[in-house]
Design a protein around this motif. Structure first.
Motif, PDB file in Angstrom:
ATOM      1  N   TRP C 149       0.789  -1.232   0.000  1.00  0.00           N
ATOM      2  CA  TRP C 149       0.000   0.000   0.000  1.00  0.00           C
ATOM      3  C   TRP C 149       0.818   1.278   0.000  1.00  0.00           C
ATOM      4  O   TRP C 149       0.264   2.360  -0.197  1.00  0.00           O
ATOM      5  CB  TRP C 149      -0.968  -0.003   1.198  1.00  0.00           C
ATOM      6  N   LYS C 161      -3.049  -5.650  -6.349  1.00  0.00           N
ATOM      7  CA  LYS C 161      -4.199  -4.846  -5.928  1.00  0.00           C
ATOM      8  C   LYS C 161      -5.001  -5.586  -4.864  1.00  0.00           C
ATOM      9  O   LYS C 161      -5.401  -6.731  -5.052  1.00  0.00           O
ATOM     10  CB  LYS C 161      -5.111  -4.520  -7.126  1.00  0.00           C
ATOM     11  N   PHE C 163      -7.702  -3.985  -2.101  1.00  0.00           N
ATOM     12  CA  PHE C 163      -8.274  -2.724  -1.618  1.00  0.00           C
ATOM     13  C   PHE C 163      -8.332  -2.631  -0.101  1.00  0.00           C
ATOM     14  O   PHE C 163      -7.908  -1.660   0.497  1.00  0.00           O
ATOM     15  CB  PHE C 163      -9.676  -2.564  -2.209  1.00  0.00           C
ATOM     16  N   LEU C 223     -10.818   3.366   1.265  1.00  0.00           N
ATOM     17  CA  LEU C 223     -10.450   4.310   0.210  1.00  0.00           C
ATOM     18  C   LEU C 223      -9.598   5.438   0.792  1.00  0.00           C
ATOM     19  O   LEU C 223      -8.760   6.013   0.095  1.00  0.00           O
ATOM     20  CB  LEU C 223     -11.708   4.883  -0.461  1.00  0.00           C
ATOM     21  N   SER C 238     -18.121  -0.213  -1.953  1.00  0.00           N
ATOM     22  CA  SER C 238     -17.358  -1.081  -1.046  1.00  0.00           C
ATOM     23  C   SER C 238     -18.239  -1.616   0.077  1.00  0.00           C
ATOM     24  O   SER C 238     -18.150  -2.786   0.454  1.00  0.00           O
ATOM     25  CB  SER C 238     -16.172  -0.313  -0.447  1.00  0.00           C
ATOM     26  N   GLY C 284     -11.427  -6.542  -3.370  1.00  0.00           N
ATOM     27  CA  GLY C 284     -11.873  -5.594  -4.402  1.00  0.00           C
ATOM     28  C   GLY C 284     -13.297  -5.114  -4.237  1.00  0.00           C
ATOM     29  O   GLY C 284     -14.037  -5.069  -5.219  1.00  0.00           O
ATOM     30  N   GLU C 286     -14.560  -2.343  -4.069  1.00  0.00           N
ATOM     31  CA  GLU C 286     -14.911  -1.144  -4.838  1.00  0.00           C
ATOM     32  C   GLU C 286     -15.089  -1.425  -6.321  1.00  0.00           C
ATOM     33  O   GLU C 286     -15.578  -0.565  -7.049  1.00  0.00           O
ATOM     34  CB  GLU C 286     -13.852  -0.063  -4.595  1.00  0.00           C
TER      35      GLU C 286
END
Lengths: 453, 453, 453
Positions: C149, C161, C163, C223, C238, C284, C286
């Motif tokens: 991150w 990736k 999230f 986020l 999300s 993931g 989002e």
């Protein structure tokens, strides 16, 4: 005017972000009401049905989500006619920009379905629970929310006003609860006889306190936005009214509670009254002043009590009092708004009053009729097909063991030293029991010493 | 400058909406502390008084709301003189635009009153509870909050600084708790003898965890706004200091706890220390750096421990340790600020230090005097009139049965198969007992099989 | 363009305040997950180890805070190289303006450490708990969060990736949980034998519901901001994905649960499946649409079940199923993202897919290797030095009495009338027993009368 278009867009975008944050955070706090209902309901049932009620409350959000997604939200907020929405089926064509709105409406819908689980506690079949949860949150409630809250809705256009769902959520769920409880029939031993005590007042109390905090977000979040001029004042007023609705009801409960009980200060009754008070103000929390909210809550708790006595008198067994509480206080909340609002009857605004109150009464009657008819069909069908109620045998044994295979408080886990290891291969010989005995005494001795300090 | 007036207004309006949202959401999260106190206090009492403590915690918000509305907020934030406010009585003339502020101050006030219910647990009369709750949240606390936090207040103008109420909330409530516990006298069998154990450490622990999360909003929300330049950093710092206050205290508890207990890692003591640590930083969470917050919390937990030993030594029975915890750590928090703040003594700012610390000490002494005098009058009057303490008989039986008629854990609800149905009309004949027996065995057999998988 | 620099600054400042509020409020809600874990884990252990598990959960936030402050955050978000950060040691040079970010990352880190306490329940030494909590939250997890991150991180720059930490939080904590449980060895009597039941399904259920609500803030808050264009839609998505992940898993649990259990609708299994579903979408949330989230959650619960059977088969005793749940579902979540994302394989985006999935698989393997190696060293060292597991004697007696000196449910507090007062000086003579008896009967009589109403 020198402000560029882009700048204005940024400002509007920011307001949108703020409103979405408002909806999402309030939605999360409303979701804590599921934990509140779970505690309240588990505290109000016997230990033999506690795992069952927890299972239902665990699943409420998830069962609701699928049905609300597929058909509930489309019926409620899709575009269609004055009776139902007809777009966004299973999310088709739904704009991502409205997703925060969807989320808040979804946790609202889940609350409506959750109310019923109290009324059917301790005897409802698990399959029936899944079916009715889906149909209430996916069909019965969404249609009414289209009527009352969508711009096309006939009730909204008629002038029906119900800010946070006194009628749309509570009266509707209360009627459905009553129908469900009536079709199910009472728990064994309830009539004639004494009320069946729940197994834990701490869980009851914790549940109520979580519901109270959640209720603030439920009513406050109902405005749906906070970035417009004056919005935050309406939100604040809605939250304050929610508290004062409970306050009025609590006063009634303390003053009159003893007449309904041999105990000076009955707990469960007071708890239900405060919830009834908060339900009562749902119709217009943004338009009550503090005194009005207290009065509306106080009257709401009296009406709840009346319905409680009535439901008991006609021998309908509603273990959580969901029907008298949510229907009684909810229906009253719809009627109370035109009377107690800051532009209502008590402020001398007589001219519009007949129109306003008749609009709300017509809406309420429609909600009652709709909820009654759909619930009768729903629970009638479940009853006729034999899916509604568990067997007598299962009821005696309890749902936890018969349906879930898990006691709420397994005795093996509550023994001072679990006997399970005795059956293990490691400590199979009997000398271990002696070891245990000796050591425990040793520790007991130390504990005694400790207590002397 | 081409920006139109209207545009500026919109921007200011938006900031107002954001600040209100900040106050309202934090206020809701602070309201979850009521659930936290309810769990903590119910876990710390015996089962025979558990319904009672839940009843009190259920009513706190509502009792506080009416008294804070009628006279508390007016005294605290009305305009008047340096000692009391004198406008907004029962909401008269109150601007709706300040309602979010009202709501946050109200949940703060409710917290002050709630602290006392721990100190008076298991022996306080219910009427006395209602009276003292109203007077603490409607009079004693509001007057001090006028002194310290209203622009007219003499303490504020003198230079007393207390960001989140280390003195205004905690020292005040701690003194009142001590007076209440002293006037009430100890529970039967407390002195001489061992400490009386509470009935549930899981409820204790859950309560503490809810309080910890709520405390973040309590201290963070105390700034009252977040839209100004640098505001969000102060809010973040306040929340982080709250955690670190608990951290410093937890370290002390782990290192020294064993010397106060025969057990290596005492639970209740550690729990109280972490709460004391968070109370300690209330005086200046926005001006401590992480090390300062830890030190303040660590010292606060030592001071709490000292007061705990003192209170026990003089045989004042405070079942939740409310007075040593909230007074000891709270008073320390007021003194700690001028020492540990980022412009304080430890950073070598000696010039202003004597003024700063004397301002805070004078303020603290005033709070102590005010709280002691009003509490002595209040609880003295309740004692003289015979309303303060329940009868010996009621204490032996427990408040749940004698005052509320509801056992916390009714045995009828805990039987594997409730016997209540036996008395019902449906299953009156004895053969049903056999049915039950057989079926249960049948299920037990199935369960056994299940366990073998 | 007439907008002055100052005006733009104000707008940017306001956006910063809004983003910080978003992080802080979500951080507080995530901190409620500690209460959720505490309930879940205490419900899943036997009463003799309940105080112990509460103690651990109480301390998690505080232990994590000090280690995360000293070295964790510096390793994670300090500037350094692609493997570790190397600034901000013990807060040095840290900008106050990033403190809201720090707070949110800290509650995230505390969650990672908390997961392990379930796996080591009922037999882990308390010193070992403190050591591993510090090392996981201060070293093992932060290093991986730097990789994934931080802008310098090799995994981030490679294109990994994840999230909300499907791999970074859950797979990592799941591996560490497995290693810990394996090194500890099973509880006495677990193998061969039946599963050891926890002591309270209501606590299990309440814990799960608190976790569900907290999970919404955990995934939604990931986020890190909400003021940018489109941000609020990603946050809403999300949260909605989190719900639908649980929904897909719940459907699987209801349909297939009965094949893993003799009971028609197993509770604990369903509960774990819904949690697994929500963990699965963390990779993931989002970028999933509602159907994708459901599918990801459903598959995640199947994978969890597979790992559950595997872990049981190899006789690793993980009382809370932390390793199969968090590793199984977490690892799946990392793999699922490139498949089910809105620009993923199922939408026919084949060109990038091999790169995307290999990036995520490489990252996942690195997480597994890192977590496994560090955990083996950590728990191996604890085992070799004899600090890891309590003695057989302590295990039989239970951690509550042997380590904390406090039973979860002390029998003295559960007697109808505590016998403790009998030993007091006031009521030492035997006639008081008679008094008690008489009065109690008197009250029992009144209660009976009450029940007849």
């Amino acid at each position: 005017m020198a402000t560029s278009y882009n700048e204005t867009t940024e400002f509007i975008d920011l307001k949108k972000d703020i409103d979405d944050m408002f909806l999402l955070i309030n939605g999360i706090i409303v979701s804590f009401m599921q934990a509140g209902f779970a505690c309240l309901e588990s505290g109000a049932v016997r230990t033999k049905n506690t795992t069952n009620i927890m299972m239902k409350n665990l699943l409420d959000l998830f069962i609701c989500s699928i049905f609300y997604y597929l058909i509930g939200f489309p019926l409620a907020y899709g575009n269609g006619n004055s009776f139902i929405g007809m777009t966004y089926w299973a999310g088709t064509g739904f704009q991502e920009s409205s997703l925060a709105f969807w989320f808040f409406q979804f946790v609202f819908a889940a609350t409506a379905a959750t109310i019923l689980s109290g009324a059917v506690a301790e005897r409802c079949n698990f399959v029936a629970y899944i079916v009715y949860s889906g149909i209430i949150s996916g069909f019965v409630y969404p249609v009414v929310s289209h009527w009352a809250w969508h711009e096309e809705g006939w009730m909204k256009n008629m002038g029906y006003k119900d800010f946070a769902g006194s009628g749309v959520v509570h009266a509707l769920a209360g009627i459905a609860s009553f129908v469900a409880a009536a079709f199910l029939g009472p728990r064994k031993g309830r009539f004639p006889g004494q009320p069946i005590s729940g197994h834990s007042t701490p869980m009851l109390g914790l549940g109520a306190l979580l519901l109270i905090s959640g209720f603030l977000a439920f009513n406050g979040g109902s405005l749906g936005q906070i970035s417009g001029p004056g919005d935050s004042e309406l939100v604040a007023r809605s939250m304050v009214s929610t508290i004062f609705g409970g306050t009025g009801a609590a006063i009634i409960a303390l003053v009159f509670g003893r007449y309904l009980s041999d105990a000076p200060w009955p707990f469960s009754f007071t708890l239900n009254c405060t919830l009834a008070g908060m339900v009562s103000v749902c119709g217009g929390p943004e338009v009550y002043n503090s005194w009005s909210a207290m009065l509306v809550g106080a009257i709401g708790s009296v009406i709840y009590t009346g319905f409680h006595l009535l439901v008991t008198y006609i021998k309908v067994d509603d273990p959580l009092d969901a029907s008298p509480l949510h229907f009684g206080a909810g229906a009253w909340g719809v009627i109370a708004r035109p009377i107690f609002a800051n532009d209502g009857l008590i402020y001398g605004n007589i001219d519009n009053f007949p129109t306003k109150i008749s609009n709300n009464i017509i809406g309420l009657l429609a909600i009652i009729a709709w909820s009654a008819i759909t619930s009768i069909i729903l629970f009638g069908a479940l009853k006729v097909t034999g899916f509604l109620r568990i067997s007598e045998e299962e009821e005696i044994i309890g749902l936890d063991l018969s349906k879930h295979g898990e006691n709420a408080y397994p005795s093996s886990a509550w023994e001072r030293t679990s006997s399970s290891w005795v059956e293990g291969d490691i400590l199979a010989n009997s000398s271990d029991c002696k070891l245990e005995k000796i050591n425990y005494d040793n520790y007991a001795f130390q504990m005694e010493k400790r207590h002397e300090r």
